[in-house]
Design a protein around this motif. Sequence first.
Motif, PDB file in Angstrom:
ATOM      1  N   LYS A 277      -9.970   9.752   0.692  1.00 45.94           N
ATOM      2  CA  LYS A 277      -9.571   8.360   0.954  1.00 45.94           C
ATOM      3  C   LYS A 277     -10.051   7.896   2.314  1.00 45.94           C
ATOM      4  O   LYS A 277     -10.541   6.778   2.467  1.00 45.94           O
ATOM      5  N   LYS A 278      -9.909   8.757   3.299  1.00 48.27           N
ATOM      6  CA  LYS A 278     -10.266   8.413   4.680  1.00 48.27           C
ATOM      7  C   LYS A 278     -11.752   8.080   4.819  1.00 48.27           C
ATOM      8  O   LYS A 278     -12.124   7.196   5.593  1.00 48.27           O
ATOM      9  N   PHE A 279     -12.600   8.778   4.074  1.00 49.31           N
ATOM     10  CA  PHE A 279     -14.047   8.612   4.233  1.00 49.31           C
ATOM     11  C   PHE A 279     -14.721   7.922   3.053  1.00 49.31           C
ATOM     12  O   PHE A 279     -15.936   7.969   2.907  1.00 49.31           O
TER      13      PHE A 279
ATOM     14  N   ALA B 216     -11.662  20.274  11.568  1.00 47.16           N
ATOM     15  CA  ALA B 216     -13.124  20.197  11.649  1.00 47.16           C
ATOM     16  C   ALA B 216     -13.662  19.273  10.556  1.00 47.16           C
ATOM     17  O   ALA B 216     -14.610  18.513  10.790  1.00 47.16           O
ATOM     18  N   ALA B 217     -13.064  19.309   9.368  1.00 46.14           N
ATOM     19  CA  ALA B 217     -13.491  18.414   8.288  1.00 46.14           C
ATOM     20  C   ALA B 217     -13.289  16.961   8.702  1.00 46.14           C
ATOM     21  O   ALA B 217     -14.178  16.115   8.489  1.00 46.14           O
ATOM     22  N   GLU B 218     -12.146  16.652   9.308  1.00 45.39           N
ATOM     23  CA  GLU B 218     -11.884  15.285   9.780  1.00 45.39           C
ATOM     24  C   GLU B 218     -12.940  14.837  10.785  1.00 45.39           C
ATOM     25  O   GLU B 218     -13.383  13.693  10.761  1.00 45.39           O
ATOM     26  N   ALA B 219     -13.331  15.738  11.676  1.00 42.99           N
ATOM     27  CA  ALA B 219     -14.279  15.401  12.730  1.00 42.99           C
ATOM     28  C   ALA B 219     -15.727  15.332  12.229  1.00 42.99           C
ATOM     29  O   ALA B 219     -16.491  14.476  12.671  1.00 42.99           O
ATOM     30  N   GLU B 220     -16.103  16.211  11.306  1.00 46.81           N
ATOM     31  CA  GLU B 220     -17.510  16.370  10.941  1.00 46.81           C
ATOM     32  C   GLU B 220     -17.931  15.622   9.679  1.00 46.81           C
ATOM     33  O   GLU B 220     -19.095  15.228   9.550  1.00 46.81           O
ATOM     34  N   LEU B 221     -17.018  15.415   8.739  1.00 45.63           N
ATOM     35  CA  LEU B 221     -17.411  14.776   7.478  1.00 45.63           C
ATOM     36  C   LEU B 221     -17.983  13.370   7.639  1.00 45.63           C
ATOM     37  O   LEU B 221     -18.955  13.042   6.946  1.00 45.63           O
ATOM     38  N   PRO B 222     -17.463  12.523   8.522  1.00 42.12           N
ATOM     39  CA  PRO B 222     -18.054  11.181   8.615  1.00 42.12           C
ATOM     40  C   PRO B 222     -19.540  11.208   8.955  1.00 42.12           C
ATOM     41  O   PRO B 222     -20.341  10.497   8.339  1.00 42.12           O
ATOM     42  N   ARG B 223     -19.923  12.040   9.889  1.00 38.42           N
ATOM     43  CA  ARG B 223     -21.343  12.139  10.266  1.00 38.42           C
ATOM     44  C   ARG B 223     -22.161  12.769   9.130  1.00 38.42           C
ATOM     45  O   ARG B 223     -23.253  12.306   8.816  1.00 38.42           O
ATOM     46  N   LEU B 224     -21.629  13.836   8.528  1.00 40.96           N
ATOM     47  CA  LEU B 224     -22.341  14.498   7.430  1.00 40.96           C
ATOM     48  C   LEU B 224     -22.571  13.537   6.263  1.00 40.96           C
ATOM     49  O   LEU B 224     -23.679  13.445   5.733  1.00 40.96           O
ATOM     50  N   LEU B 225     -21.514  12.830   5.860  1.00 40.33           N
ATOM     51  CA  LEU B 225     -21.620  11.908   4.725  1.00 40.33           C
ATOM     52  C   LEU B 225     -22.594  10.766   5.017  1.00 40.33           C
ATOM     53  O   LEU B 225     -23.212  10.222   4.098  1.00 40.33           O
ATOM     54  N   ALA B 226     -22.750  10.424   6.284  1.00 42.98           N
ATOM     55  CA  ALA B 226     -23.692   9.377   6.679  1.00 42.98           C
ATOM     56  C   ALA B 226     -25.116   9.921   6.839  1.00 42.98           C
ATOM     57  O   ALA B 226     -26.037   9.168   7.164  1.00 42.98           O
ATOM     58  N   GLY B 227     -25.277  11.232   6.604  1.00 43.46           N
ATOM     59  CA  GLY B 227     -26.614  11.819   6.671  1.00 43.46           C
ATOM     60  C   GLY B 227     -27.038  12.214   8.077  1.00 43.46           C
ATOM     61  O   GLY B 227     -28.233  12.286   8.367  1.00 43.46           O
ATOM     62  N   ARG B 228     -26.055  12.504   8.948  1.00 43.57           N
ATOM     63  CA  ARG B 228     -26.384  12.862  10.322  1.00 43.57           C
ATOM     64  C   ARG B 228     -25.853  14.257  10.663  1.00 43.57           C
ATOM     65  O   ARG B 228     -24.940  14.763  10.010  1.00 43.57           O
TER      66      ARG B 228
ATOM     67  N   GLU C 189      -5.065  22.516   0.583  1.00 38.99           N
ATOM     68  CA  GLU C 189      -4.084  21.931  -0.319  1.00 38.99           C
ATOM     69  C   GLU C 189      -4.672  20.678  -0.986  1.00 38.99           C
ATOM     70  O   GLU C 189      -5.441  19.942  -0.359  1.00 38.99           O
ATOM     71  N   PRO C 190      -4.309  20.415  -2.237  1.00 36.16           N
ATOM     72  CA  PRO C 190      -4.821  19.224  -2.933  1.00 36.16           C
ATOM     73  C   PRO C 190      -4.617  17.929  -2.139  1.00 36.16           C
ATOM     74  O   PRO C 190      -5.505  17.080  -2.103  1.00 36.16           O
ATOM     75  N   GLN C 191      -3.469  17.775  -1.477  1.00 35.78           N
ATOM     76  CA  GLN C 191      -3.224  16.529  -0.737  1.00 35.78           C
ATOM     77  C   GLN C 191      -4.152  16.406   0.471  1.00 35.78           C
ATOM     78  O   GLN C 191      -4.501  15.290   0.871  1.00 35.78           O
ATOM     79  N   GLN C 192      -4.593  17.535   1.050  1.00 34.38           N
ATOM     80  CA  GLN C 192      -5.544  17.473   2.159  1.00 34.38           C
ATOM     81  C   GLN C 192      -6.886  16.917   1.683  1.00 34.38           C
ATOM     82  O   GLN C 192      -7.496  16.080   2.352  1.00 34.38           O
ATOM     83  N   VAL C 193      -7.325  17.380   0.528  1.00 36.77           N
ATOM     84  CA  VAL C 193      -8.592  16.905  -0.037  1.00 36.77           C
ATOM     85  C   VAL C 193      -8.473  15.417  -0.361  1.00 36.77           C
ATOM     86  O   VAL C 193      -9.380  14.628  -0.059  1.00 36.77           O
ATOM     87  N   GLU C 194      -7.363  15.017  -0.951  1.00 40.20           N
ATOM     88  CA  GLU C 194      -7.123  13.609  -1.289  1.00 40.20           C
ATOM     89  C   GLU C 194      -7.159  12.736  -0.030  1.00 40.20           C
ATOM     90  O   GLU C 194      -7.783  11.664  -0.025  1.00 40.20           O
TER      91      GLU C 194
ATOM     92  N   GLU D 172     -12.582  10.616  -9.589  1.00 42.19           N
ATOM     93  CA  GLU D 172     -11.465  11.508  -9.282  1.00 42.19           C
ATOM     94  C   GLU D 172     -11.986  12.788  -8.611  1.00 42.19           C
ATOM     95  O   GLU D 172     -13.154  13.148  -8.760  1.00 42.19           O
ATOM     96  N   ILE D 173     -11.098  13.459  -7.929  1.00 44.54           N
ATOM     97  CA  ILE D 173     -11.426  14.750  -7.364  1.00 44.54           C
ATOM     98  C   ILE D 173     -11.542  15.744  -8.512  1.00 44.54           C
ATOM     99  O   ILE D 173     -10.684  15.806  -9.380  1.00 44.54           O
ATOM    100  N   LEU D 174     -12.626  16.491  -8.522  1.00 47.42           N
ATOM    101  CA  LEU D 174     -12.883  17.466  -9.574  1.00 47.42           C
ATOM    102  C   LEU D 174     -12.260  18.807  -9.177  1.00 47.42           C
ATOM    103  O   LEU D 174     -12.246  19.166  -8.000  1.00 47.42           O
ATOM    104  N   VAL D 175     -11.747  19.539 -10.151  1.00 46.17           N
ATOM    105  CA  VAL D 175     -11.087  20.814  -9.885  1.00 46.17           C
ATOM    106  C   VAL D 175     -11.812  21.932 -10.625  1.00 46.17           C
ATOM    107  O   VAL D 175     -12.103  21.805 -11.813  1.00 46.17           O
ATOM    108  N   TYR D 176     -12.103  23.005  -9.897  1.00 46.68           N
ATOM    109  CA  TYR D 176     -12.718  24.172 -10.537  1.00 46.68           C
ATOM    110  C   TYR D 176     -11.697  25.268 -10.678  1.00 46.68           C
ATOM    111  O   TYR D 176     -10.652  25.261 -10.082  1.00 46.68           O
TER     112      TYR D 176
END
Length: 149
Positions: free
Chosen positions: A92-94, A42-54, A83-88, A145-149
Amino acid sequence: MSSFTRPMPVVACGKIPAMGKSISQHMLPEYEVIHFILSYEAAEAELPRLLAGRDPQSRSPNEIGTHDYSRPPRSVIFGRGYEPQQVEELKKKFAGVAKEPVAWVRGNPADLPAGAAGPDYAQNIAADMKKVLQIWSDGGGKDGEILVY
């Protein structure tokens, strides 16, 4: 925060809806979870539109978040179930989709609680997320960099 300052819009990605809902409530008033994503796919499908403000036109909508897509998110926050590599990979993808810098934040999977999470877990996680986002914002809110909490 002054009464004229609107909360920073953020997208949250988690695996447990009840936890996401509770954390979203604890992020207020500084941060507004506008959308909650439940899986990597779902992140792969939805993040591009969300990040573009849609509107993400989600195939799996849920009641978590405000669903106010009038402002693009300034942060994408991942729970410890990712997993950290999923976030990375997603970062990168977006890269370059958002018009403004976006904070990419993830939890440390090694910090997952053993057994059931305690009653203050969501509140404590939200506080940790807020600290990381405040440091990012105080540092000029730049891509990095990716921030870690």
